[in-house]
Design an enzyme around this catalytic site. Structure first.
Site, PDB file in Angstrom:
ATOM      1  N   ARG A 201       2.759   2.897   9.202  1.00 50.01           N
ATOM      2  CA  ARG A 201       2.055   3.717  10.195  1.00 50.01           C
ATOM      3  C   ARG A 201       3.008   4.322  11.233  1.00 50.01           C
ATOM      4  NH1 ARG A 201      -1.883  -0.359   9.047  1.00 50.01           N
ATOM      5  NH2 ARG A 201      -3.916   0.544   8.558  1.00 50.01           N
TER       6      ARG A 201
ATOM      7  N   GLY B 239      11.141  -3.051   5.259  1.00 49.18           N
ATOM      8  CA  GLY B 239      10.354  -4.288   5.273  1.00 49.18           C
ATOM      9  C   GLY B 239       9.845  -4.624   3.878  1.00 49.18           C
ATOM     10  N   HIS B 240       9.267  -3.635   3.215  1.00 47.85           N
ATOM     11  CA  HIS B 240       8.786  -3.854   1.848  1.00 47.85           C
ATOM     12  C   HIS B 240       9.955  -4.199   0.919  1.00 47.85           C
ATOM     13  CE1 HIS B 240       5.669  -0.847   3.351  1.00 47.85           C
ATOM     14  NE2 HIS B 240       4.903  -1.839   2.944  1.00 47.85           N
TER      15      HIS B 240
ATOM     16  N   MET C  51       0.839  -1.198   0.000  1.00 50.70           N
ATOM     17  CA  MET C  51       0.000   0.000   0.000  1.00 50.70           C
ATOM     18  C   MET C  51       0.877   1.253   0.000  1.00 50.70           C
ATOM     19  SD  MET C  51      -3.412  -0.959   2.077  1.00 50.70           S
ATOM     20  CE  MET C  51      -2.769  -0.724   3.709  1.00 50.70           C
ATOM     21  N   GLY C  52       2.166   1.096  -0.340  1.00 50.62           N
ATOM     22  CA  GLY C  52       3.049   2.260  -0.417  1.00 50.62           C
ATOM     23  C   GLY C  52       3.542   2.716   0.937  1.00 50.62           C
ATOM     24  N   ALA C  53       4.086   3.957   0.982  1.00 50.19           N
ATOM     25  CA  ALA C  53       4.783   4.474   2.166  1.00 50.19           C
ATOM     26  C   ALA C  53       5.833   3.435   2.570  1.00 50.19           C
ATOM     27  CB  ALA C  53       3.826   4.794   3.303  1.00 50.19           C
TER      28      ALA C  53
ATOM     29  N   SER D 153       6.733  -0.358   9.934  1.00 49.94           N
ATOM     30  CA  SER D 153       5.360  -0.232   9.446  1.00 49.94           C
ATOM     31  C   SER D 153       5.184   1.151   8.844  1.00 49.94           C
ATOM     32  CB  SER D 153       4.388  -0.407  10.613  1.00 49.94           C
ATOM     33  OG  SER D 153       3.103   0.085  10.241  1.00 49.94           O
TER      34      SER D 153
ATOM     35  N   LYS E 281       4.914 -10.026   9.101  1.00 54.94           N
ATOM     36  CA  LYS E 281       4.367  -8.905   9.883  1.00 54.94           C
ATOM     37  C   LYS E 281       2.844  -8.984   9.946  1.00 54.94           C
ATOM     38  CE  LYS E 281       4.027  -4.571  11.451  1.00 54.94           C
ATOM     39  NZ  LYS E 281       2.897  -4.026  10.779  1.00 54.94           N
TER      40      LYS E 281
END
Ligand code: AMP
Length: 284
Positions: free
Chosen positions: A187, A36-37, A30-32, A185, A149
């Protein structure tokens, strides 16, 4: 790196590999983006000829409108990071491109979604299932990469792939953490500077649980985790579960399970943070 905006462009791009029999890896996000990504992209690069990351903040998986509105969107920076990581293509569709109209299909994953994230976020996994199905149909990837995660999400998608016979091999990649243990994350950027250090206590609570589970058993471990987190009034725990690592059913007797998942969701600064740890029991 190619930026693909339409379903048709993705199909054309992927077919250029598929017609030569070359494997394509998909990394849905979902971007940002954070490390981790990028770890998923790195794993995909080793196993595929082309790696395609998708960036789409999927409205139908949010059960909380303000969480959706506040979700960070940083496409330009994300593109730079993906390019540096050696990603070959990015699919960043508009909402209109993904959903011409609000989908009518819903999905129910049974007992797997009656607990934890599914229980606290009604409709969440239906939205995840629909968007991931769409991505699998559009991209037709040979491999798809997800993070531990979101353990429950991975297990739900695994069930969906089995139920609907998707022709894709799934990979569950390890959790990448900040130096103090906080799971990375998108967030995390919403945490205040004052409270950011407190967020590390979430991982500490999982390590505490891991260290005492075998000796003390399920109930005492749950109590100890509750007491540990209660010392930090900034943290508002939503759940801490000791669950079977495959079915996510709550564990009562440790001896009846080979793999156990310690899973938690905690609010800090109004931000909902999740984390988990898988422990093997020594009884088998
Ligand atoms: P998201 O953009 O949050 O939907 O995440 C996209 C993918 O990245 C999901 O498969 C996540 O499980 C994975 N992911 C998110 N955070 C991490 C992390 N800290 N370590 C490894 N994978 C992650």
């Amino acid at each position: 790196m190619e930026l693909l905006k339409t379903v048709r462009d993705v199909q054309k791009y992927c077919f250029s590999y598929q017609k030569e029999g070359l494997p394509v890896g998909l990394v849905p996000t979902m971007g940002a983006l954070h490390e981790g990504h990028l770890s998923l992209v790195n794993t995909s690069r080793k196993e595929n000829k082309a790696t395609l990351a998708s960036i789409f903040v999927n409205p139908i998986q949010f059960n909380n409108a303000s969480d959706l509105a506040k979700y960070p969107r940083t496409l330009e920076k994300d593109m730079e990071m993906l390019e540096k990581a050696g990603c070959n293509a990015v699919f960043a569709p508009s909402e209109q491109e993904m959903y011409v109209s609000k989908p009518t299909v819903t999905m129910d994953f049974g007992d797997l979604e009656r607990v934890m994230e599914g229980a606290f976020r009604p409709g969440h996994f239906s939205g995840v299932g629909v968007v991931v199905s769409k991505l699998f149909n559009i991209v037709q990837p040979d491999h798809a990469y997800f993070g531990q995660k979101d353990l429950q999400q991975f297990l739900v998608i695994q069930q969906m792939v089995k139920d609907l016979s998707f022709r894709v091999t799934l990979h569950c990649c390890p959790i990448i953490r900040e130096a103090d243990g906080l799971a990375m994350s998108s967030r995390n950027v919403r945490l205040t500077i004052q409270n950011r250090p407190v967020a590390a206590r979430i991982y500490e609570s999982l390590r505490l649980a891991e260290s005492m589970l075998h000796e003390e058993g399920v109930e005492k471990t749950k109590q100890a985790v509750g007491a540990f987190l209660a010392a930090y009034p900034e943290l508002q725990p939503e759940y801490f579960e000791i669950a079977d690592g495959i079915t996510l059913e709550p564990v009562k007797d440790l001896k009846a399970h080979t793999e156990i998942a310690l899973c938690t969701a905690v609010f800090l600064d109004g931000v909902r943070l999740i984390d988990n740890m898988i422990v093997r029991t020594s009884f088998h």
